[in-house]
Design an enzyme around this catalytic site. Sequence first.
Site, PDB file in Angstrom:
ATOM      1  N   CYS A  21       9.136 -38.902 -11.144  1.00  0.00           N
ATOM      2  CA  CYS A  21       7.668 -39.789 -11.516  1.00  0.00           C
ATOM      3  C   CYS A  21       6.979 -39.539 -10.266  1.00  0.00           C
ATOM      4  O   CYS A  21       5.895 -40.029 -10.328  1.00  0.00           O
ATOM      5  CB  CYS A  21       7.953 -40.963 -12.188  1.00  0.00           C
ATOM      6  SG  CYS A  21       8.884 -42.044 -11.001  1.00  0.00           S
ATOM      7  N   ARG A  38      -2.753   3.457   8.338  1.00  0.00           N
ATOM      8  CA  ARG A  38      -3.334   2.193   7.476  1.00  0.00           C
ATOM      9  C   ARG A  38      -2.404   1.091   7.578  1.00  0.00           C
ATOM     10  O   ARG A  38      -1.034   1.324   7.568  1.00  0.00           O
ATOM     11  CB  ARG A  38      -3.520   2.817   6.252  1.00  0.00           C
ATOM     12  CG  ARG A  38      -4.340   3.980   5.736  1.00  0.00           C
ATOM     13  CD  ARG A  38      -4.364   4.372   4.732  1.00  0.00           C
ATOM     14  NE  ARG A  38      -5.069   3.501   3.821  1.00  0.00           N
ATOM     15  CZ  ARG A  38      -5.219   3.672   2.533  1.00  0.00           C
ATOM     16  NH1 ARG A  38      -4.787   4.724   1.775  1.00  0.00           N
ATOM     17  NH2 ARG A  38      -5.720   2.741   1.724  1.00  0.00           N
ATOM     18  N   MET A  78      -5.942  -6.965   8.402  1.00  0.00           N
ATOM     19  CA  MET A  78      -5.043  -6.154   9.508  1.00  0.00           C
ATOM     20  C   MET A  78      -6.005  -4.862   9.735  1.00  0.00           C
ATOM     21  O   MET A  78      -6.850  -4.619   9.135  1.00  0.00           O
ATOM     22  CB  MET A  78      -3.373  -5.846   9.091  1.00  0.00           C
ATOM     23  CG  MET A  78      -2.723  -6.951   9.220  1.00  0.00           C
ATOM     24  SD  MET A  78      -1.022  -6.574   8.816  1.00  0.00           S
ATOM     25  CE  MET A  78      -1.123  -6.109   7.372  1.00  0.00           C
ATOM     26  N   TYR A 117      13.151 -34.371 -17.552  1.00  0.00           N
ATOM     27  CA  TYR A 117      11.819 -34.281 -17.979  1.00  0.00           C
ATOM     28  C   TYR A 117      11.246 -34.640 -16.431  1.00  0.00           C
ATOM     29  O   TYR A 117      11.549 -35.083 -15.569  1.00  0.00           O
ATOM     30  CB  TYR A 117      11.210 -35.640 -18.756  1.00  0.00           C
ATOM     31  CG  TYR A 117      11.300 -37.117 -18.231  1.00  0.00           C
ATOM     32  CD1 TYR A 117      10.523 -37.766 -17.436  1.00  0.00           C
ATOM     33  CD2 TYR A 117      12.291 -37.624 -18.475  1.00  0.00           C
ATOM     34  CE1 TYR A 117      10.647 -38.757 -16.835  1.00  0.00           C
ATOM     35  CE2 TYR A 117      12.675 -39.129 -18.010  1.00  0.00           C
ATOM     36  CZ  TYR A 117      11.684 -39.685 -17.262  1.00  0.00           C
ATOM     37  OH  TYR A 117      11.986 -40.911 -16.716  1.00  0.00           O
ATOM     38  N   GLY A 149      -8.075  -6.595   4.378  1.00  0.00           N
ATOM     39  CA  GLY A 149      -8.969  -6.620   5.584  1.00  0.00           C
ATOM     40  C   GLY A 149      -8.329  -7.346   6.777  1.00  0.00           C
ATOM     41  O   GLY A 149      -9.159  -7.663   7.653  1.00  0.00           O
ATOM     42  N   SER A 207      15.069 -42.179 -12.549  1.00  0.00           N
ATOM     43  CA  SER A 207      13.909 -41.416 -12.344  1.00  0.00           C
ATOM     44  C   SER A 207      13.580 -41.183 -10.960  1.00  0.00           C
ATOM     45  O   SER A 207      13.664 -42.370 -10.146  1.00  0.00           O
ATOM     46  CB  SER A 207      12.677 -42.373 -12.997  1.00  0.00           C
ATOM     47  OG  SER A 207      11.326 -41.506 -12.656  1.00  0.00           O
ATOM     48  N   ARG A 240      -3.278  -1.002  -6.482  1.00  0.00           N
ATOM     49  CA  ARG A 240      -2.236  -2.187  -6.455  1.00  0.00           C
ATOM     50  C   ARG A 240      -2.722  -3.266  -7.784  1.00  0.00           C
ATOM     51  O   ARG A 240      -3.698  -2.935  -8.432  1.00  0.00           O
ATOM     52  CB  ARG A 240      -2.247  -3.230  -5.334  1.00  0.00           C
ATOM     53  CG  ARG A 240      -3.832  -3.871  -5.195  1.00  0.00           C
ATOM     54  CD  ARG A 240      -3.894  -4.573  -4.071  1.00  0.00           C
ATOM     55  NE  ARG A 240      -5.394  -4.651  -3.832  1.00  0.00           N
ATOM     56  CZ  ARG A 240      -6.155  -4.745  -2.844  1.00  0.00           C
ATOM     57  NH1 ARG A 240      -5.452  -4.838  -1.607  1.00  0.00           N
ATOM     58  NH2 ARG A 240      -7.336  -4.982  -2.832  1.00  0.00           N
ATOM     59  N   LYS A 252       0.814  -1.145   0.039  1.00  0.00           N
ATOM     60  CA  LYS A 252      -0.024   0.023  -0.134  1.00  0.00           C
ATOM     61  C   LYS A 252       0.827   1.286  -0.044  1.00  0.00           C
ATOM     62  O   LYS A 252       0.794   2.066  -0.863  1.00  0.00           O
ATOM     63  CB  LYS A 252      -0.984  -0.035   1.279  1.00  0.00           C
ATOM     64  CG  LYS A 252      -2.082   0.827   1.154  1.00  0.00           C
ATOM     65  CD  LYS A 252      -2.876   0.839   2.594  1.00  0.00           C
ATOM     66  CE  LYS A 252      -3.604  -0.496   2.507  1.00  0.00           C
ATOM     67  NZ  LYS A 252      -4.185  -1.034   3.714  1.00  0.00           N
ATOM     68  N   HIS A 284     -15.975  -7.759   0.840  1.00  0.00           N
ATOM     69  CA  HIS A 284     -15.171  -8.797   1.288  1.00  0.00           C
ATOM     70  C   HIS A 284     -15.118 -10.166   0.897  1.00  0.00           C
ATOM     71  O   HIS A 284     -14.096 -10.898   0.307  1.00  0.00           O
ATOM     72  CB  HIS A 284     -15.399  -8.882   3.116  1.00  0.00           C
ATOM     73  CG  HIS A 284     -14.171  -9.913   3.564  1.00  0.00           C
ATOM     74  ND1 HIS A 284     -14.820 -10.984   3.863  1.00  0.00           N
ATOM     75  CD2 HIS A 284     -12.922  -9.593   3.996  1.00  0.00           C
ATOM     76  CE1 HIS A 284     -13.625 -11.434   4.630  1.00  0.00           C
ATOM     77  NE2 HIS A 284     -12.695 -10.686   4.619  1.00  0.00           N
TER      78      HIS A 284
HETATM   79  P1  ADP Z   1      -7.589  -2.252   3.831  1.00  0.00           P
HETATM   80  O1  ADP Z   1      -6.269  -2.797   3.587  1.00  0.00           O
HETATM   81  O2  ADP Z   1      -8.376  -3.154   4.554  1.00  0.00           O
HETATM   82  O3  ADP Z   1      -8.151  -1.994   2.225  1.00  0.00           O
HETATM   83  P2  ADP Z   1      -7.207   0.767   4.077  1.00  0.00           P
HETATM   84  O4  ADP Z   1      -6.153   1.050   4.897  1.00  0.00           O
HETATM   85  O5  ADP Z   1      -7.049   0.562   2.740  1.00  0.00           O
HETATM   86  O6  ADP Z   1      -7.364  -0.858   4.654  1.00  0.00           O
HETATM   87  O7  ADP Z   1      -8.109   1.461   4.761  1.00  0.00           O
HETATM   88  C1  ADP Z   1      -9.553   1.128   4.816  1.00  0.00           C
HETATM   89  C2  ADP Z   1     -10.615   2.187   4.423  1.00  0.00           C
HETATM   90  O8  ADP Z   1     -10.305   3.320   4.835  1.00  0.00           O
HETATM   91  C3  ADP Z   1     -10.459   2.194   2.841  1.00  0.00           C
HETATM   92  O9  ADP Z   1     -11.744   2.095   2.070  1.00  0.00           O
HETATM   93  C4  ADP Z   1      -9.982   3.299   2.573  1.00  0.00           C
HETATM   94  O10 ADP Z   1     -10.474   4.061   1.459  1.00  0.00           O
HETATM   95  C5  ADP Z   1     -10.280   4.467   3.663  1.00  0.00           C
HETATM   96  N1  ADP Z   1      -9.070   5.309   3.945  1.00  0.00           N
HETATM   97  C6  ADP Z   1      -7.979   5.108   4.170  1.00  0.00           C
HETATM   98  N2  ADP Z   1      -7.132   6.121   4.411  1.00  0.00           N
HETATM   99  C7  ADP Z   1      -7.894   7.176   4.112  1.00  0.00           C
HETATM  100  C8  ADP Z   1      -7.681   8.642   3.847  1.00  0.00           C
HETATM  101  N3  ADP Z   1      -6.697   9.236   4.294  1.00  0.00           N
HETATM  102  N4  ADP Z   1      -8.962   9.298   3.544  1.00  0.00           N
HETATM  103  C9  ADP Z   1     -10.027   8.768   3.804  1.00  0.00           C
HETATM  104  N5  ADP Z   1     -10.436   7.419   3.556  1.00  0.00           N
HETATM  105  C10 ADP Z   1      -9.378   6.687   3.797  1.00  0.00           C
HETATM  106 MG    MG Z   2      -7.670  -0.708   1.293  1.00  0.00          MG
END
Ligand code: ADP
Ligand code: MG
Length: 898
Positions: free
Chosen positions: A849, A91, A102, A869, A100, A781, A335, A22, A451
């Site tokens: 094999c 984040r 962490m 092979y 989702g 083999s 990503r 991220k 999810h």
């Molecule tokens: P995950 O890895 O579980 O997707 P994220 O870190 O992407 O977790 O965050 C969860 C939610 O919070 C996401 O939907 C993201 O868009 C929102 N979010 C994260 N940072 C910001 C920010 N700076 N402003 C607004 N929304 C945010």
């Molecule tokens: Mg996210």
Amino acid sequence: MARYVYDFAQGGRDMAGLLGGKGSNLAEMTRLGLPVPPGFVITTEACRAFLATGGEPEGMLREVSEHLSTVEVAAGRRLGQRDDPLLLSVRSGARFSMPGMMETILDIGLNDDSVLGLAKVSGSERFAWDSYRRLIQMFGSTVMGVDPALFERSIALLKDLRGAPDDVHLDAADLAQLVETYKNIIHLETGDHFPQSPAEQLRRAVLAVFQSWNGERARLYRRREHIPDDLGTAVTVQCMVFGNLGPDSGSGVAFTRDPATGRPGLYGDYLPNAQGEDVVAGIRNTVPLAELERLDPHSYARLCEHMRTLERHYRDLCDIEFTIERGRLWMLQTRVGKRTAEAAFAIAAELADEGLITPDESLARVSGEGLARLMFPRFDAAATGDPLAHGLPASPGAAVGAAVFDSAEAVRRAAVGENVVLVRQETTPDDLPGMIAAQAVLTSRGGKTSHAAVVARGMGKVCVCGAEELSVDIEARCFTAPDGTVVEEGTVISVDGSVGAVYPGPVPLVDSAVMRFLESGAGDAGSARAVDAVARALARADTVRRLEVRANADTPEDAARARRFGAQGIGLCRTEHMFLGERRKLVEEMILAGTDGARDRALAALLPLQREDFSGILEAMDGLPVTIRLLDPPLHEFLPDRTELAVRIAAAEARGDLPAAHDIELLSAVNRMHEENPMLGLRGVRLGLVVPGLVAMQVRAIGEAVAERTRAGGSPRAEIMVPLVGDVRELRIVREEVERVLGEVSAASGVPVSCPVGTMIELPRAALTADRIAAEAEFFSFGTNDLTQTTWGFSRDDVEAEFFSAYLDKGVFPVSPFETLDRDGVGRLVEIAVAEGRATRPDLKIGVCGEHGGDPDSVHFFHAAGLDYVSCSPFRVPVARLEAGRAALEETDVSDSR
Ligand code: ADP
Ligand code: MG
Ligand code: MG
């Protein structure tokens, strides 16, 4: 001194190991000039240091506050400033995406004072209180450990009280009241207060994200996805932007192509007046992204432009999270997106057509596991009948199982071997164990980016989501279809993730389009894209691979199928199946024979039968090598069960009858031949040395089949393989016998018959004396199943059920050594045997094999080890072809830029 914090402008996509996926991608977007809210990343190294010592690494907090100052200057506001607070998101984000799994905490910096300031500057009291209650809720559960259900219960209660259908209908006063309630919950549950200091909020949030690396569901997810436990997560700290500022704001997720089918074109979900976490959680129903074009054409156009930029830059399908704050678009994440196997093949082919990637890169981006998935059967369209309900086809495939309504029940039933379908309104990360246990996931809410959909696609699990016609009652453990049908827990249903339908009862299965193509070379219209893409990937793999691919096949039918799948011969033809059924009687006679004459008679009766077997297989594989293994298993496997015999005799005696003489004779043979450890007993080449006439009979059958096929105008290429050799002298004795018998066959038939003689390498001693063995062997083999057993000193049948799950849990193996070759131990023996065998005989042909021959990771190892092979079950042949091609690319380093 270590450096723990990087500004977005200082990072880039190649720093994922340090900044997490991220963080590094946010940095990359910043560098591309896309609108990313400013921020910085705390490294995975800091997390590792924290997890190792339990304290913040030295200097980290100072670095954080320096970077924070830079952000504050850029934003013209300070964290938590009373009249105009800068708010932050904290984040999680590891090297590999763990959607989702962490924690993330939004709106850090709000407190009883700054919430009033925020209300004033934003002009929306409702927004300010909504943000504050979100912060307390996330902070309370994630950082302070309060059960999130307590917060959810009180917001649900309030909605009921107000008659509000969703949270958007709660007003500022409601939300302010909720803030009080939430604070009380925290105090009651923890004895502590929600911290008012923004700096303390930030610090504790960062540490809680570090800690979430070791959360239960994150650990489970990593084990399942084979992600190492010691990577740690990075923490991204970023200015908040607000999708919950009113109807001209909102949040969404989008893909540059359809992640389920690979079709080009933007694809996603949008939720007006919401923060991002609402989109994935499925709290309210999203609208399709196309709707945004109507709601906010300007932002939509910019979004399309940015996504084009990203796809061209990453040269792959990207997924993104975005937020629109009062008509202004912000990019919050990107990503290279997860996708189904079908989409992976289609996208790889299309990107190559578009000239964005080369054909070799295209091959590098698909996988044998994906191909195997596309070969799974589908429902028989002619037999489905009317569906109970439709939903979104979130992750393709066909699954049949009993409906269950929670994760624990799914796990319980799956543990006793039942196939289950997990049915939920929506799933949360807590449902992960149940999703892993289930054959399919069915939800009544949530879009293709919910999810359930994201996680199921990642696992290659069948998923239908957003089946809104179903009313799912978790408490009553049933769901009701629109036609009134009630499906109770335990009732079998069928889920079609390719079209998004649910059927009552078990629907019969048929071959998939890819399977039909592999079987016949023909595709069909509906799935032409995927079939065509698979065909192209396989063709490319066949051009670049160095490893040949053979099949393990014991019958003419299997041999023919393997050949259709592209096998270049048979690497293992077992002969033991040829001793079963009706022929068991003859084998019994051979074992019980009191005299040479009796034994010869039994062998003579077996000879023509064996000859016929070989002749059929050689015909099916005409022109290609067929490696026939001499009899391997202990002979008592062909005799009746010891206890059964004893009971039969005892029963006869109890009745006062005389037990059958044959039974008594058999029992004494069985007793004589009983072994404590049959795996290590009288089997393999040892049988050939102690059972007179056995090798001769088998070799004669092979020789005569070759002569017969040759006379019929074929080109039979039989190879004779001796199992379980530990010493070169064993092989020499058998080899001399083979030469003698083939000489006799040649003389008698007038057809000169000679077959290469080789050996299996499946004992450590064989591997360690390979230089000597190679003097007598024209080929090796590797029997990696036995070689794994004998190297580890455990018998698969005994140990797999007994302690493998504990070993996997405790991390002794990342994956079972019977599934993926243990490179360090068994692999080392393979390398020694290859090097020393070839030192004696440079043209020694070497293959494998064991079942590992069809396992992608192991195929890569065998390629690197210089084998000629791999041989695997017919169904894995296309998988092995593909992976052998990918392994060859790795060598020439066609970088798959991800
Ligand atoms: P995950 O890895 O579980 O997707 P994220 O870190 O992407 O977790 O965050 C969860 C939610 O919070 C996401 O939907 C993201 O868009 C929102 N979010 C994260 N940072 C910001 C920010 N700076 N402003 C607004 N929304 C945010
Ligand atoms: Mg996210
Ligand atoms: Mg073996």
